[in-house]
Every structure is written in structure tokens, then in C-alpha cells.
Write a protein that holds these residues in place. Structure first.
Motif, mmCIF file in Angstrom:
data_model
loop_
_atom_site.group_PDB
_atom_site.id
_atom_site.type_symbol
_atom_site.label_atom_id
_atom_site.label_comp_id
_atom_site.label_asym_id
_atom_site.label_seq_id
_atom_site.Cartn_x
_atom_site.Cartn_y
_atom_site.Cartn_z
ATOM 1 N N ASN A 10 7.304 -7.471 -13.351
ATOM 2 C CA ASN A 10 5.952 -7.889 -12.986
ATOM 3 C C ASN A 10 5.098 -8.183 -14.228
ATOM 4 O OD1 ASN A 10 6.701 -7.551 -10.333
ATOM 5 N ND2 ASN A 10 5.597 -5.625 -10.056
ATOM 6 N N GLU A 11 5.606 -9.040 -15.083
ATOM 7 C CA GLU A 11 4.916 -9.384 -16.331
ATOM 8 C C GLU A 11 4.520 -10.856 -16.370
ATOM 9 O OE1 GLU A 11 3.970 -7.381 -18.573
ATOM 10 O OE2 GLU A 11 5.152 -5.549 -18.355
ATOM 11 N N GLN A 12 4.261 -11.459 -15.231
ATOM 12 C CA GLN A 12 3.968 -12.893 -15.203
ATOM 13 C C GLN A 12 2.737 -13.275 -16.038
ATOM 14 O OE1 GLN A 12 3.104 -14.041 -11.141
ATOM 15 N NE2 GLN A 12 0.992 -13.329 -11.264
ATOM 16 N N ALA A 13 1.756 -12.396 -16.115
ATOM 17 C CA ALA A 13 0.499 -12.731 -16.781
ATOM 18 C C ALA A 13 0.669 -12.950 -18.279
ATOM 19 C CB ALA A 13 -0.537 -11.635 -16.532
ATOM 20 N N ASP A 39 14.689 -10.041 -15.878
ATOM 21 C CA ASP A 39 13.715 -9.787 -14.817
ATOM 22 C C ASP A 39 14.262 -8.696 -13.903
ATOM 23 O OD1 ASP A 39 11.798 -9.835 -12.856
ATOM 24 O OD2 ASP A 39 12.467 -11.713 -11.961
ATOM 25 N N ASP A 40 13.651 -7.535 -13.976
ATOM 26 C CA ASP A 40 14.135 -6.364 -13.241
ATOM 27 C C ASP A 40 13.611 -6.363 -11.803
ATOM 28 O OD1 ASP A 40 15.257 -3.915 -12.614
ATOM 29 O OD2 ASP A 40 13.701 -2.751 -13.618
ATOM 30 N N LYS A 45 5.627 -13.589 -10.046
ATOM 31 C CA LYS A 45 6.266 -14.837 -10.451
ATOM 32 C C LYS A 45 6.906 -14.758 -11.837
ATOM 33 C CE LYS A 45 3.228 -17.710 -7.609
ATOM 34 N NZ LYS A 45 2.276 -18.848 -7.584
ATOM 35 N N THR A 46 7.317 -13.567 -12.227
ATOM 36 C CA THR A 46 7.939 -13.396 -13.540
ATOM 37 C C THR A 46 9.157 -14.298 -13.703
ATOM 38 O OG1 THR A 46 7.179 -11.106 -13.771
ATOM 39 C CG2 THR A 46 9.110 -11.730 -15.042
ATOM 40 N N TRP A 47 10.018 -14.359 -12.693
ATOM 41 C CA TRP A 47 11.235 -15.165 -12.799
ATOM 42 C C TRP A 47 10.899 -16.656 -12.907
ATOM 43 C CZ3 TRP A 47 15.668 -15.256 -14.681
ATOM 44 C CH2 TRP A 47 16.656 -16.164 -14.283
ATOM 45 N N GLN A 199 -2.186 -6.192 -23.598
ATOM 46 C CA GLN A 199 -3.096 -7.324 -23.439
ATOM 47 C C GLN A 199 -3.179 -7.811 -21.990
ATOM 48 O OE1 GLN A 199 -2.438 -10.459 -26.325
ATOM 49 N NE2 GLN A 199 -1.654 -9.010 -27.831
ATOM 50 N N PHE A 200 -2.096 -7.657 -21.244
ATOM 51 C CA PHE A 200 -2.052 -8.170 -19.869
ATOM 52 C C PHE A 200 -1.491 -7.095 -18.943
ATOM 53 C CE2 PHE A 200 -1.458 -11.728 -22.767
ATOM 54 C CZ PHE A 200 -2.429 -12.625 -22.336
#
Length: 308
Positions: A10-13, A39-40, A45-47, A199-200
Motif C-alpha cells: 500500500n505504497e502507491q502515494a 508488491d506484498d 494501486k501499488t501494482w 513522506q507519504f
């Protein structure tokens, strides 16, 4: 070639910023590199972000691995290790709390002949006091139980190809990457860094997940808690023996122990030790059950490789 493994959940940002930052830093190394984003099982939309990453230099590449569901950071790291093609491999967090510029120092030490370069924290950044206290307690316990000094250690480290191959040969399902890299040995050096502010987004670790993570890793890397059961049994045996002698002396002298207070205390104390011991044994049995099932550490749903 250098491989950089970036586990992401969950690191899309901030993933695009992480990618650009890594590209800029690694460009100064004058060596080809690959960025392996794992992508775990993210639910955002991380993937999709990973699938649109393209390196500026055609000598470099992006490799994406998408899990079928969330298997945890340890599984993501080992998926990256198994996919890495580089002569040395760096593991770094996707949130830029591990400073990418330290990779340059790590590679420099690797070129000097060191096979493991540990990232050691000078401070723990924006962590709360409670989180910091639990972290210190965990590393004190794991260091004591395993006999390895892992104070202020992290997953941020560089490994030589021979170390990566050694870790990939290890068959256990319940892995603890930072402890296994210590256990493997090899010549090592350290690079100190300050944990950067996120940062995000926000941390994906809750207090419960951290406690569960700590318990599983202590059990997977040490049998000392099992020996603690024997120690408690020996202590209680001595305690019970002393009380038995006191009761016998009072009986023979005509001053028998009155009331049930002592009996109740003994029963509660004994029951507590038994239940605590059964809990420790049961936890280890559960770990054994997970290992003997021989299920894979992770399942890959999809992969992506940038155009060369």
C-alpha cells in the motif's frame, strides 16, 4: 550489477518518488542496476504504479513481483532475493525512511571486500516512545536468546552474491531476514544512518502485529523460551520443597499449618506456571506445524519487467 529490493505494501502515494530518488542516487555508481519492487498483496494501486515505472538508462531495469495476497515483509524480501541477478543486493524500505544515498557508501565498502554491509540506526526517527521502548526490548531479547548482537539493526543492508545464495538455500518457512543475515556470518561492515521521516502514507505496523512479529521471530530463532519452562519447573520444585519441609517441621512440633491460604496460593502459582509453560510449548508446536506443511513462502500472481 547491483540489485535493489524494495518491498511495498500500500505504497502507491510515494512509490514513484522512491523510484526517481533511487535512480538519481544509483546513477552515480557507474554500474548497471535493477530495481526489484515486490508488491506484498497491496489493496491500493501499488501494482499499477510499479507497472508504469521505466528506467531512464537502458542498461538498467525494473522488475515487479505481485503477490496473490499479503504474505508479509519477510516473504517479500525473500522473493526479491530469489529474483535478484546482481553481484550484490541491497534491501531498502519503499517509504524512503532508509536514506538511499547510503547505498553509495555500502557499495564502496562492498568493493573493498566486505560481504555484508549492515545499516545501523543512529536514531529511530519519528517513532513514539512506546514503539521505541518495545523495539529496544525486542532486540535485547533476540540478541540475548540468539547470541547475536542485533542492537539497532534493520532490514537495510547490502549482501554479496554468495550471501544471497546462502540465504536462498535455507529451507525454513518462518524466516527472519535480519537475524539470518547475522547468523550467516561472512565479513561485515556497518554504515550508520538516521531514520528519515515518512513522506507519504503511514506505518503499516500496528502494536498487535509488532508483538506477533516479535514472538514469531524469537521462536523461530531461539529455543531458549523452551528452556525457560524447565527453569521455572526447577524453581518451583525448590520452592515446593522448602514449603514441604516447613509444613513437616510444624506438624511434628504440634504447630500444624492452619487455614487454606497457603494451599490456595500454591495451587494458583502452580496453575499459572503450568498454563504459561503450555502456552510456550504450544507456540513452538504451532511453528513446527507451519514448517512441516512445507507450503511456499509466497505465491506470485503476476510479474513485470520494464522494456530494455
Amino acid at each position: 550489477m547491483l540489485s535493489v529490493i524494495i518491498p511495498a505494501y500500500n505504497e502507491q502515494a510515494g512509490l514513484a518518488v522512491t523510484f526517481k530518488t533511487l535512480e538519481q542516487v544509483l546513477a552515480s555508481l557507474d554500474m548497471p542496476f535493477e530495481l526489484i519492487f515486490v508488491d506484498d498483496g497491496s489493496v491500493d494501486k501499488t501494482w499499477e504504479v510499479i507497472q508504469h515505472l521505466q528506467p531512464v538508462d537502458g542498461n538498467n531495469r525494473v522488475h515487479g513481483i505481485h503477490f496473490s495476497r499479503n504474505f508479509g515483509k519477510e516473504a517479500a524480501i525473500f522473493a526479491g532475493l530469489e529474483a535478484a541477478k546482481g553481484d550484490c543486493v541491497v534491501v531498502i524500505d519503499a517509504d524512503l525512511q532508509h536514506p538511499p544515498e547510503k547505498i553509495v557508501d555500502m557499495v564502496s565498502l562492498w568493493k573493498q571486500g566486505y560481504e555484508v554491509v549492515e545499516g545501523v540506526k543512529e536514531d529511530r526517527g519519528e517513532e513514539t516512545g512506546v514503539h521505541r521502548g518495545f523495539s529496544k526490548l525486542f532486540y535485547r531479547l533476540i540478541s540475548r536468546f540468539s547470541g547475536l548482537d542485533m542492537a539497532d539493526s534493520s532490514d537495510f543492508k547490502l549482501l554479496d552474491r554468495k550471501v544471497v545464495d546462502a540465504l536462498n538455500r535455507m529451507p525454513e518457512r518462518n524466516t527472519f531476514f535480519r537475524a539470518l543475515s547475522f547468523w550467516a556470518g561472512y565479513s561485515r561492515a556497518t554504515v550508520r544512518y538516521r531514520v528519515q521521516d515518512r513522506q507519504f502514507g503511514k506505518s503499516k505496523w500496528s502494536t498487535f502485529s509488532l508483538v506477533r512479529y516479535a514472538m514469531r521471530n524469537i521462536a523461530s530463532f531461539s529455543v531458549l523460551p523452551m528452556q525457560l519452562v524447565t527453569f521455572m519447573g526447577a524453581v518451583f520444585f525448590i520452592f515446593a520443597g522448602i514449603l514441604s519441609i516447613i509444613a513437616l517441621v510444624q506438624k511434628l512440633s504440634g504447630r500444624a499449618l492452619g487455614g487454606f491460604t497457603t494451599v490456595i496460593i500454591l495451587l494458583m502459582f502452580t496453575g499459572s506456571i503450568i498454563m504459561f509453560s503450555l502456552g510456550i510449548i504450544g507456540f513452538y508446536i504451532a511453528q513446527i506445524a507451519e514448517e512441516v506443511k512445507r507450503r511456499p513462502r509466497y505465491l506470485v500472481s503476476e510479474e513485470y519487467t520494464s522494456e530494455e
